[in-house]
Design a protein around this motif. Structure first.
Motif, short mmCIF file in Angstrom:
data_model
loop_
_atom_site.label_atom_id
_atom_site.label_comp_id
_atom_site.label_asym_id
_atom_site.label_seq_id
_atom_site.Cartn_x
_atom_site.Cartn_y
_atom_site.Cartn_z
N THR A 239 0.71 -1.25 -0.40
CA THR A 239 0.08 -0.26 -0.11
C THR A 239 1.40 1.37 0.00
OG1 THR A 239 -1.78 -1.36 1.14
CG2 THR A 239 -1.78 1.27 0.58
N VAL A 240 0.64 2.04 -1.04
CA VAL A 240 1.17 3.26 -0.84
C VAL A 240 0.07 4.28 -0.79
CG1 VAL A 240 2.31 5.29 -1.93
CG2 VAL A 240 3.12 2.81 -2.65
N SER A 241 0.56 4.93 0.96
CA SER A 241 -0.59 6.09 0.74
C SER A 241 0.26 7.75 1.05
CB SER A 241 -1.50 5.59 2.24
OG SER A 241 -0.22 5.83 3.05
N LEU A 242 -0.84 8.71 0.73
CA LEU A 242 -0.66 10.24 1.13
C LEU A 242 -1.30 10.44 1.95
CD1 LEU A 242 -0.14 10.28 -2.45
CD2 LEU A 242 1.41 10.42 -1.37
N ASN A 243 -0.86 11.18 3.01
CA ASN A 243 -1.73 11.12 4.33
C ASN A 243 -2.08 13.10 3.75
OD1 ASN A 243 -2.44 9.24 5.45
ND2 ASN A 243 -0.17 9.15 6.71
N GLU A 244 -1.46 13.39 3.16
CA GLU A 244 -1.59 14.39 2.64
C GLU A 244 -3.04 15.11 1.99
OE1 GLU A 244 2.33 14.36 2.97
OE2 GLU A 244 0.96 13.05 1.80
N ILE A 245 -3.46 13.99 1.20
CA ILE A 245 -4.73 13.77 0.24
C ILE A 245 -5.86 12.64 0.86
CG2 ILE A 245 -4.21 15.68 -1.24
CD1 ILE A 245 -3.80 13.10 -2.85
N LYS B 25 -16.75 19.05 -8.69
CA LYS B 25 -17.65 19.03 -7.92
C LYS B 25 -16.61 20.34 -6.25
CE LYS B 25 -20.99 16.07 -7.81
NZ LYS B 25 -21.96 16.03 -8.52
N LEU B 26 -15.88 21.16 -7.63
CA LEU B 26 -15.42 22.21 -6.74
C LEU B 26 -15.78 23.42 -5.89
CD1 LEU B 26 -11.97 22.86 -6.16
CD2 LEU B 26 -12.52 24.78 -8.34
N ASP B 27 -17.64 23.14 -5.95
CA ASP B 27 -18.08 24.91 -5.33
C ASP B 27 -18.19 23.71 -3.79
OD1 ASP B 27 -18.55 26.60 -6.85
OD2 ASP B 27 -20.48 25.88 -8.05
N VAL B 28 -18.42 21.96 -3.81
CA VAL B 28 -18.82 21.69 -2.31
C VAL B 28 -17.48 21.64 -1.68
CG1 VAL B 28 -19.52 19.37 -1.66
CG2 VAL B 28 -20.55 20.46 -3.15
N PHE B 29 -16.07 21.27 -2.64
CA PHE B 29 -14.42 20.65 -1.72
C PHE B 29 -14.30 21.67 -1.87
CE2 PHE B 29 -14.97 16.78 -4.88
CZ PHE B 29 -15.24 15.98 -3.73
N SER B 30 -14.65 23.17 -2.25
CA SER B 30 -13.68 24.33 -1.55
C SER B 30 -15.13 24.74 -0.44
CB SER B 30 -13.36 25.75 -2.86
OG SER B 30 -15.27 25.95 -2.75
N LYS B 31 -15.44 24.17 -0.17
CA LYS B 31 -15.97 24.60 1.25
C LYS B 31 -15.78 24.04 2.53
CE LYS B 31 -20.15 26.61 -1.55
NZ LYS B 31 -21.53 26.93 -1.63
N VAL B 32 -15.33 22.42 1.77
CA VAL B 32 -15.22 21.05 3.06
C VAL B 32 -13.96 21.21 3.31
CG1 VAL B 32 -17.58 20.76 2.72
CG2 VAL B 32 -16.01 19.04 1.32
N GLU B 33 -12.83 21.08 2.06
CA GLU B 33 -11.73 20.82 2.67
C GLU B 33 -11.18 21.47 2.94
OE1 GLU B 33 -10.96 17.34 2.05
OE2 GLU B 33 -12.12 16.63 0.42
N PRO B 34 -9.87 21.38 4.06
CA PRO B 34 -8.76 21.94 4.93
C PRO B 34 -8.07 23.02 3.20
CG PRO B 34 -8.62 20.13 5.25
CD PRO B 34 -9.18 19.82 4.34
N GLU B 35 -7.88 23.84 3.86
CA GLU B 35 -6.72 24.71 2.96
C GLU B 35 -5.22 23.83 2.04
OE1 GLU B 35 -5.57 28.50 3.71
OE2 GLU B 35 -7.53 29.34 3.12
N LEU C 164 -3.96 22.81 -0.93
CA LEU C 164 -3.24 22.85 -1.60
C LEU C 164 -2.46 22.16 -2.92
CD1 LEU C 164 -1.16 25.62 0.73
CD2 LEU C 164 -1.44 26.14 -1.31
N TYR C 165 -1.89 20.82 -1.48
CA TYR C 165 -1.49 19.28 -2.61
C TYR C 165 -2.75 19.60 -3.48
CZ TYR C 165 1.21 18.66 1.36
OH TYR C 165 2.74 19.01 2.50
N LEU C 166 -3.74 19.34 -3.85
CA LEU C 166 -4.42 19.11 -4.80
C LEU C 166 -3.88 20.06 -6.00
CD1 LEU C 166 -7.79 18.34 -2.97
CD2 LEU C 166 -6.46 16.51 -4.07
N LEU C 167 -3.83 21.70 -6.07
CA LEU C 167 -3.47 22.45 -6.79
C LEU C 167 -1.81 21.78 -7.61
CD1 LEU C 167 -3.89 24.97 -8.37
CD2 LEU C 167 -2.82 25.96 -6.18
N LYS C 168 -1.40 21.71 -6.52
CA LYS C 168 -0.25 20.72 -7.19
C LYS C 168 -0.15 19.96 -7.84
CE LYS C 168 4.70 19.47 -5.35
NZ LYS C 168 5.25 18.83 -4.96
#
Length: 147
Positions: free
Chosen positions: A76-82, A112-122, A126-130
């Motif tokens: 398993t390879v996991s990314l806790n950041e996302i 679903k950016l409108d929803v995610f932008s309200k519920v996901e931490p900044e 940032l990691y998703l933007l990257k």
């Protein structure tokens, strides 16, 4: 349009539209320009030179965690950041699965950016933007996540 010395220039949306060419030139020269919404105190957008943003995001590393389950014989390879992971019989297969999961998640994220932008931490955003800046290229995503 006059730029004040010793401060980041700030313009409301109307003035940004009016002076966009000039503001873009300022940003291309390396000065951040901020556009704000006059009716909503916390809504600001930065116009920043792309190469500067690239350098900033390069300093936002992923810390992949590689684990092996003896019972299931699965890596398993996991990314806790996302909060995403991939699994496979080998680490390479797990990374490919993770990259595919990232690509699928990013498509949903954009849809679903409108929803995610309200519920996901900044920090997660940032990691998703990257990762979005990899434009769906699996090899670029692998490099961005540290493989």
């Amino acid at each position: 349009m006059q730029m004040q010395s010793n401060s980041i220039p700030r313009y409301n949306i109307r003035d940004t539209k009016k002076y966009y060419s000039e503001l873009n030139k300022i940003a291309l020269k390396g000065i951040e320009v901020i556009t704000y919404n006059a009716t909503s105190e916390n809504e600001e957008v930065s116009h920043i030179k792309t190469s500067y943003l690239n350098k900033l995001l390069d300093n936002l590393p992923f810390n992949p965690i590689v684990e092996y389950d003896d019972e299931l014989c699965v890596h398993t390879v996991s990314l806790n950041e996302i909060n995403l992971y991939g699994e496979g019989k080998t680490v390479e297969e797990a990374v490919v699965d993770l990259v595919n999961s990232i690509i699928e998640f990013l498509a949903i994220y954009i849809e679903k950016l409108d929803v995610f932008s309200k519920v996901e931490p900044e920090s997660k955003q940032l990691y998703l933007l990257k990762l979005l800046r990899c434009n769906g290229d699996g090899e670029k995503i692998k490099k961005a996540i540290g493989f």
